[in-house]
Write an enzyme that holds these catalytic residues in place. Sequence first.
Site, PDB file in Angstrom:
ATOM      1  N   GLU A  68       0.827  -1.201   0.000  1.00 56.21           N
ATOM      2  CA  GLU A  68       0.000   0.000   0.000  1.00 56.21           C
ATOM      3  C   GLU A  68       0.855   1.243   0.000  1.00 56.21           C
ATOM      4  O   GLU A  68       1.768   1.374   0.782  1.00 56.21           O
ATOM      5  CB  GLU A  68      -0.844  -0.020   1.268  1.00 56.21           C
ATOM      6  CG  GLU A  68      -2.022   0.881   1.217  1.00 56.21           C
ATOM      7  CD  GLU A  68      -2.939   0.501   0.101  1.00 56.21           C
ATOM      8  OE1 GLU A  68      -3.324   1.397  -0.635  1.00 56.21           O
ATOM      9  OE2 GLU A  68      -3.272  -0.660  -0.048  1.00 56.21           O
ATOM     10  N   GLN A  87      -0.860   5.001   6.311  1.00 57.29           N
ATOM     11  CA  GLN A  87      -0.938   3.858   7.206  1.00 57.29           C
ATOM     12  C   GLN A  87      -1.388   4.230   8.604  1.00 57.29           C
ATOM     13  O   GLN A  87      -1.687   3.383   9.416  1.00 57.29           O
ATOM     14  CB  GLN A  87       0.416   3.159   7.296  1.00 57.29           C
ATOM     15  CG  GLN A  87       0.821   2.535   5.984  1.00 57.29           C
ATOM     16  CD  GLN A  87       2.109   1.792   6.122  1.00 57.29           C
ATOM     17  OE1 GLN A  87       2.461   1.338   7.185  1.00 57.29           O
ATOM     18  NE2 GLN A  87       2.828   1.662   5.044  1.00 57.29           N
ATOM     19  N   LYS A 142       4.382   6.606   4.947  1.00 53.77           N
ATOM     20  CA  LYS A 142       4.279   6.010   3.619  1.00 53.77           C
ATOM     21  C   LYS A 142       4.990   4.667   3.638  1.00 53.77           C
ATOM     22  O   LYS A 142       5.960   4.482   4.368  1.00 53.77           O
ATOM     23  CB  LYS A 142       4.925   6.923   2.563  1.00 53.77           C
ATOM     24  CG  LYS A 142       4.364   8.337   2.537  1.00 53.77           C
ATOM     25  CD  LYS A 142       2.932   8.374   2.015  1.00 53.77           C
ATOM     26  CE  LYS A 142       2.411   9.805   1.953  1.00 53.77           C
ATOM     27  NZ  LYS A 142       2.092  10.369   3.270  1.00 53.77           N
ATOM     28  N   ASP A 143       4.554   3.755   2.812  1.00 58.16           N
ATOM     29  CA  ASP A 143       5.088   2.398   2.906  1.00 58.16           C
ATOM     30  C   ASP A 143       6.410   2.247   2.166  1.00 58.16           C
ATOM     31  O   ASP A 143       6.951   3.194   1.596  1.00 58.16           O
ATOM     32  CB  ASP A 143       4.057   1.368   2.432  1.00 58.16           C
ATOM     33  CG  ASP A 143       4.030   1.206   0.929  1.00 58.16           C
ATOM     34  OD1 ASP A 143       4.480   2.116   0.222  1.00 58.16           O
ATOM     35  OD2 ASP A 143       3.562   0.158   0.461  1.00 58.16           O
ATOM     36  N   LYS A 144       6.924   1.035   2.187  1.00 54.87           N
ATOM     37  CA  LYS A 144       8.260   0.783   1.668  1.00 54.87           C
ATOM     38  C   LYS A 144       8.290   0.616   0.153  1.00 54.87           C
ATOM     39  O   LYS A 144       9.002   1.337  -0.540  1.00 54.87           O
ATOM     40  CB  LYS A 144       8.850  -0.466   2.334  1.00 54.87           C
ATOM     41  CG  LYS A 144      10.209  -0.862   1.749  1.00 54.87           C
ATOM     42  CD  LYS A 144      10.794  -2.074   2.429  1.00 54.87           C
ATOM     43  CE  LYS A 144      12.137  -2.448   1.795  1.00 54.87           C
ATOM     44  NZ  LYS A 144      12.766  -3.614   2.423  1.00 54.87           N
TER      45      LYS A 144
END
Length: 651
Positions: free
Chosen positions: A70, A74, A283-285
Amino acid sequence: MEVIEKTSVSLKRPHSEDVAANADEIKRQKVSEEPFKGGNYSEQSIETVPEQSGEPSLGDTKNEIIQNVEGVEQDDDELVESDEDGDPESFADMMKHGLTELDVGITKFVSSHKGFPGILKERYSDFVVHEIGKDGHISFLDDFSVPVDNEDPTEEIFTVLSDKHKQQLEELQLFKNKEANVAIEVIEDTKEKRTVIHQAVKSLFPELETKTEARDGKKYIVAYHTAGKKALANPRKHSWPKSRGSYCHFVLYKENKDTMDAINVLSKFLRVKPNIFSYMGTKDKRAITVQEIAVLRITAQRLAHLNKCLMNFKLGNFSYKNYPLKLGELQGNHFTVVLRNIMGTDDQIQQAMHSLREIGFINYYGMQRFGTTAVPTYQVGRAILQNNWNEVMDLILKPRPGAENGYLVKCREEWAKTKDPDAALKKLPVKRCVEGQLLRGLSMYGLKNIVTAFGIIPRNNRLMYIHSYQSYVWNNTVSKRIEEYGLKAVPGDLVLKGGTAVHIEETDVDDYTIHDVVMPLPGFDVIYPKHKSGDAYKEILAVDNLDINNMKHKIRDYSLSGAYRKIIIRPQNVSWEVVAYDDPKIPLFNTDLDKLEGKPPPVLATEGKFRALKMEFSLPPSTYATMAIREVLKMDTSIKNQTQLNTTWLR
């Protein structure tokens, strides 16, 4: 608008020993799967999605597919799962024990087009996220220049200190050395040279003070602490110009790294505490993400210097302001997504994208909310709400099938064999994971004080479990509501007026559409729909031995107040194009960094071996981009399903 039900062969429930053998789990599945009776669909029709063929659909490698898929917000809520070494076949085999969308109530589509395969995140650069600030401004990295400030030291400060002196000064700053100070001999004894060294120490090590001393006929600059250990909490206030804002805001461009990891890296290189950084959302990886960050009393010059020594990060668009950033202040995120190797016809693609723009998608909580192993996070949350602490401990620590790091597997095996937290803890080289923190708590407080032991886990990590349970209930009840009443507002639905939820009455039902309707996350401070959806909440909670009228927990942290969430989200700024390409390794669009570095746009084939769908759209916070992409492709986004589809592709 049509509601479509998903019934695909690849979406069967797993029959793991940990799940299927549990009687109340079976009862819950029955409740969550049983459709409402006597449904009134009006002109809506319920259709069945044809079975998908086994073409690849989500092209992550085995190690990367476990990472969050995603790019959306988060909310500090998501579990970080481990990755596992091994060949693709064994990885896919392990993921047979994971969840599918059906397991967490994701069962409906709103569009009528036929789905088509495509690969999401074949390259992490195929998924780009730009943050949208509270003023509606989209954050871009487009300027490396540093604000002109006469108070800033010269570039020479970054080279005047030797590596040995930097190491000694860092240890002094962190109180890690036995000496009370660090003495640096002045080789070139001029006032200008001494000034540069003074500036270098104070700029690079904000908690230290310096003075010049004469020793044995030589001059030394001596660094020492003046404010004791309290100085570590905040950089020195008196060294910061009063005319300058206390916070340096900058745009962080990062590749394949999540926000907290990025902050930890920046704080390490700057030799400061991570808590002086602030941001509006994580923010995701596995993506390229661009977001605004603020840091307390660190100069833009120092930050810009990091661009020379950090990989996969770039910092720019610097400015000084008088305020930090706060979680949740953002308006949302803008996504640029490439779906590679798409198999749909032009008509299918156009229908899918027009539907996404005009109707939107069901605002489900995405799969990353629930974990990737055979013990879903919502089960832990349910046990917390039930005040069943032995089960909480068991669910977190027991062995389970699925993809995990080898050391976690050994840790679980040791726990199952000995129930000795110290012995299990020795199997963990990384002790900051939830399992390690719980074991440390059990070691400190004993097996009879599980609540206290669990409490040493950071609050956000503890709350993610009960938020996962709320999400599980919400997904299931929303699917039932759409099955029962279709995609129209009906009497008894809930809408928000000035932030307050009210029921739609028979007399004003024509004033609303499905885009106005909200459904509650269960809690003690929400109201429920006045139709069968309200009963669905009660049924699901009752199966889990929870009382919908008593959502206050004995422990205040775990009391659920509830919230409201829109059923349907219509993305903004939707655009798309189909591009052809021959080489699967080439980028299909330029990133912010590419543009800053003057790279020409990629050369695309007129008629290539492959086709890709490049799509752009904006979403509000806490909305899952993968759920929008799911609506376009009509494919299960779970890791379990994607690895089964891609076993051949991964070889």
